[in-house]
Design an enzyme around this catalytic site. Structure first.
Site, PDB file in Angstrom:
ATOM      1  N   CYS A  16      -2.994  -4.906  20.724  1.00 52.87           N
ATOM      2  CA  CYS A  16      -1.732  -4.335  20.249  1.00 52.87           C
ATOM      3  C   CYS A  16      -1.960  -2.848  19.979  1.00 52.87           C
ATOM      4  CB  CYS A  16      -1.289  -5.049  18.978  1.00 52.87           C
ATOM      5  SG  CYS A  16       0.037  -4.199  18.092  1.00 52.87           S
TER       6      CYS A  16
ATOM      7  N   HIS B 135      -1.738  -2.430  15.858  1.00 56.74           N
ATOM      8  CA  HIS B 135      -2.736  -3.072  15.004  1.00 56.74           C
ATOM      9  C   HIS B 135      -4.148  -3.028  15.570  1.00 56.74           C
ATOM     10  CE1 HIS B 135       1.019  -4.863  13.448  1.00 56.74           C
ATOM     11  NE2 HIS B 135       0.376  -4.870  12.302  1.00 56.74           N
TER      12      HIS B 135
ATOM     13  N   LYS C 159      -3.258   5.064  11.159  1.00 54.42           N
ATOM     14  CA  LYS C 159      -2.110   4.629  10.383  1.00 54.42           C
ATOM     15  C   LYS C 159      -2.587   3.805   9.195  1.00 54.42           C
ATOM     16  CE  LYS C 159       1.989   1.618  10.742  1.00 54.42           C
ATOM     17  NZ  LYS C 159       1.578   0.427  10.009  1.00 54.42           N
TER      18      LYS C 159
ATOM     19  N   CYS D 136       1.853 -10.261  19.695  1.00 53.93           N
ATOM     20  CA  CYS D 136       1.084  -9.755  18.561  1.00 53.93           C
ATOM     21  C   CYS D 136       1.596 -10.434  17.296  1.00 53.93           C
ATOM     22  CB  CYS D 136       1.210  -8.239  18.428  1.00 53.93           C
ATOM     23  SG  CYS D 136       0.454  -7.594  16.909  1.00 53.93           S
TER      24      CYS D 136
ATOM     25  N   HIS E 130       4.126   1.438   2.251  1.00 47.94           N
ATOM     26  CA  HIS E 130       5.305   0.733   1.766  1.00 47.94           C
ATOM     27  C   HIS E 130       5.987   1.536   0.658  1.00 47.94           C
ATOM     28  CE1 HIS E 130       2.511  -2.726   2.955  1.00 47.94           C
ATOM     29  NE2 HIS E 130       3.473  -2.765   3.855  1.00 47.94           N
TER      30      HIS E 130
ATOM     31  N   HIS F 122       0.842  -1.195   0.000  1.00 47.53           N
ATOM     32  CA  HIS F 122       0.000   0.000   0.000  1.00 47.53           C
ATOM     33  C   HIS F 122       0.877   1.245   0.000  1.00 47.53           C
ATOM     34  CE1 HIS F 122       0.919   0.488   4.245  1.00 47.53           C
ATOM     35  NE2 HIS F 122       0.311  -0.646   4.572  1.00 47.53           N
TER      36      HIS F 122
ATOM     37  N   LYS G 221      -3.414  -2.441   5.950  1.00 48.38           N
ATOM     38  CA  LYS G 221      -4.496  -3.315   5.506  1.00 48.38           C
ATOM     39  C   LYS G 221      -5.383  -3.698   6.684  1.00 48.38           C
ATOM     40  CE  LYS G 221      -3.489  -3.739   1.114  1.00 48.38           C
ATOM     41  NZ  LYS G 221      -4.396  -3.277   0.059  1.00 48.38           N
TER      42      LYS G 221
ATOM     43  N   CYS H 198       2.624  -7.849  14.545  1.00 48.51           N
ATOM     44  CA  CYS H 198       3.964  -7.284  14.728  1.00 48.51           C
ATOM     45  C   CYS H 198       5.037  -8.361  14.740  1.00 48.51           C
ATOM     46  CB  CYS H 198       4.045  -6.508  16.038  1.00 48.51           C
ATOM     47  SG  CYS H 198       3.071  -5.003  16.107  1.00 48.51           S
TER      48      CYS H 198
END
Length: 540
Positions: free
Chosen positions: A163, A166, A314, A140, A34, A31, A317, A143
């Site tokens: 987490c 996430h 943030k 997690c 990245h 996405h 996905k 992570c």
């Protein structure tokens, strides 16, 4: 992207300027987040190439771990099949699409990586840096990291913990593990940070790491025995290596560690590790400690970029805010995409993506200021001098001011982009110069000067248009690392290569400000519009 592109960056002499991105987890397609880091690394390395330096740019994919195994299982394929599919159908094609000129693409499932990783950890084990123990705690999977209890967020029930990155429930894991003696490196790391204040950037990231390490480090669990998708420990194949310990070593395995000593000596230590701020501790704490234990040099800099935000979240996905880069490049174009994120968001800080802001900057800065300038100059040289660049024989204070403005733009942009990784600041300096040239044309009014048929009037007109074209010559050089296709179109329009100045890629940042490089007599043509008018925003 060329996975093994030859930029003539390696040899037996001077060290290369070595930049790496994180290796990206292939549980899904890439996405904007990245691509943001990868484009930044590409611009940085292109800039240093244009300085005339040797450069080596590394990116790749992280393909082991529990998250990959679960994702593959959910899709009914093996982990290796899943990784192969995602890498070849999503990751590599996107980097090619975005014109990422990396010199290597490392995959952690490749033998050139896994064999060297086993050698590395065997060496630490033999030195007594690794021991066997047991561990239990919140984990997690997203992570791939054990979490400290005070880091967790409250969930929907009294017992559920989330987490903080996430926003998903952590799992409680208990297993027999091997541990790396990370706690032994607390003081050594603090001493290193003090001696190398520029090692971690920006300052906020450095302060975060210092606070974390000053609390004292705990030994790190480096193996997993509850699943088998990973690099087996060479001394105990019932365990696979913790995915982060595996992944971090890509920076040395790709550079020739354990396989090509001469190449490794040229490339290592890395000049810059680019990382997201959520993986800063792995790169600024765990990785340096592992290298210290192995007796290897530490990277020179770890630079953490901020998060791209959508709706205050943030971009990821898992948060359903992941946007495919092609959603934007299909509308704005690749070069505008590369430009926008580095211009609009100061590197190292969080920034919100906005379709409206992208559209405004595209129209104002790219189409109106830059694209229109290139079009106007080419059209006037064509109209008044039959497309042949005239000589500047009547230069005065106005022209000197433009030359001085260029010198300032080059100096500021080189410092900002090449050294400080302040892409927004560097681009601001370049586009301030573009505005200056537009202002120069507005003030000099060459369309009015053209009405003066006298020798003096024609000399003045020639000087104005040469000044504008020469300014575009330098602008093409400065923008080539950021917008390579657009810069090449401009270079061709100016007739620079055909007139003997050489290829755009051969021009150096250091000579960009040398006034008068564009050869008189160059054939200037009005090519395609650099930044065409945008169509309506596509609807979902």
């Amino acid at each position: 992207m060329a996975a093994t592109a030859d930029h003539s960056t390696t040899g037996a002499s001077a060290p290369a300027y070595y930049v790496s991105t994180p290796i990206y987890y292939v549980n899904d397609r890439p996405h904007l987040g990245h691509a943001y880091t990868t484009v930044a690394g590409d611009v940085l390395t292109r800039w240093h190439r244009q300085r005339g330096e040797k450069v080596w740019y590394l990116t790749g994919t992280d393909e082991h771990g529990q998250k990959i195994m679960r994702t593959a299982d959910a899709n009914g394929v093996s982990p290796q099949e899943w990784c192969d599919k995602l890498v070849e159908e999503a990751w590599k094609p996107l980097w090619r699409h975005l014109e990422i000129a990396n010199d290597d693409f490392i995959r952690t499932t490749e033998e050139r990586h896994t064999a060297r990783v086993q050698e590395f950890v065997q060496d630490l084990f033999d030195k007594g840096e690794i021991y066997k123990g047991g561990y239990s705690g919140p984990y997690c999977v997203g992570c791939e990291e054990y979490k400290l209890p005070n880091e967790l967020l409250d969930g929907a029930t009294e017992d559920e913990k989330l987490c903080p990155i996430h926003k998903r429930p952590v799992e409680w894991l208990e297993e027999e593990n091997y541990f790396f003696r990370l706690s032994a490196y607390t003081e050594k790391l603090l001493e290193f940070y003090a001696e190398n204040p520029g090692f971690i950037a920006p300052e906020s990231a450095r302060n975060e790491v210092l606070r974390f390490v000053e609390q004292g480090l705990q030994d790190l669990s480096i193996s997993r025995s509850t699943f088998n998708w990973g690099v087996p420990l060479p001394w105990d194949e019932k365990h696979v290596l913790y995915v982060w310990v595996d992944a971090l070593q890509n920076y040395i395995t790709a550079a020739g560690y354990g396989s090509d000593p001469e190449r490794f000596a040229e490339l290592w230590p890395a000049s810059v590790h680019l990382v997201g701020k959520d993986i800063l501790r792995f790169h600024a704490v765990i990785w340096p400690a592992m290298l210290m234990a192995a007796g290897l040099p530490l990277p020179k800099r770890v630079v953490a970029n901020g998060w791209l935000m959508v709706g205050g979240e943030k971009m990821s996905k898992s948060n359903l805010t992941g946007i495919a880069p092609t959603d934007l490049t299909s509308h704005f174009g690749v070069d505008a995409y590369r430009y926008y994120f580095l211009r609009a968001i100061p590197f190292g800080t969080d920034g919100s993506f906005s379709w409206e802001d992208f559209t405004a900057r595209y129209t104002s800065e790219l189409a109106n200021d830059f694209g229109n300038l290139a079009s106007r100059v080419a059209a006037m040289v064509g109209k008044y001098f039959d497309g042949v660049l005239p000589a500047a024989t009547a230069a005065g204070d106005a022209e000197q001011a433009v030359a001085d403005g260029l010198a300032k733009a080059v100096a500021v942009a080189d410092a900002k982009i090449g050294e400080e990784l302040d892409f927004a600041g560097g681009l601001a300096a370049i586009f301030e110069f573009v505005k200056q040239v537009n202002g120069y044309l507005t003030e000099q009014e060459p369309w009015k000067v053209a009405k003066d048929d006298s020798a003096q009037g024609q000399a003045r007109l020639a000087t104005i248009l040469y000044t504008a074209a020469e300014s575009l010559r330098a602008t093409a050089v400065l923008l080539n690392p950021v917008m390579p296709s657009t810069a090449e179109k401009l270079w061709t329009s100016l007739g620079a290569e055909a007139a003997g100045l050489g290829a755009l890629a051969a021009q150096t940042i250091g000579t960009a400000a040398d006034w008068g490089r564009l050869p008189v007599g160059a054939t200037v043509t009005k090519g395609e519009i650099l930044f065409p008018r945008l169509e309506e925003k596509p609807t979902a």
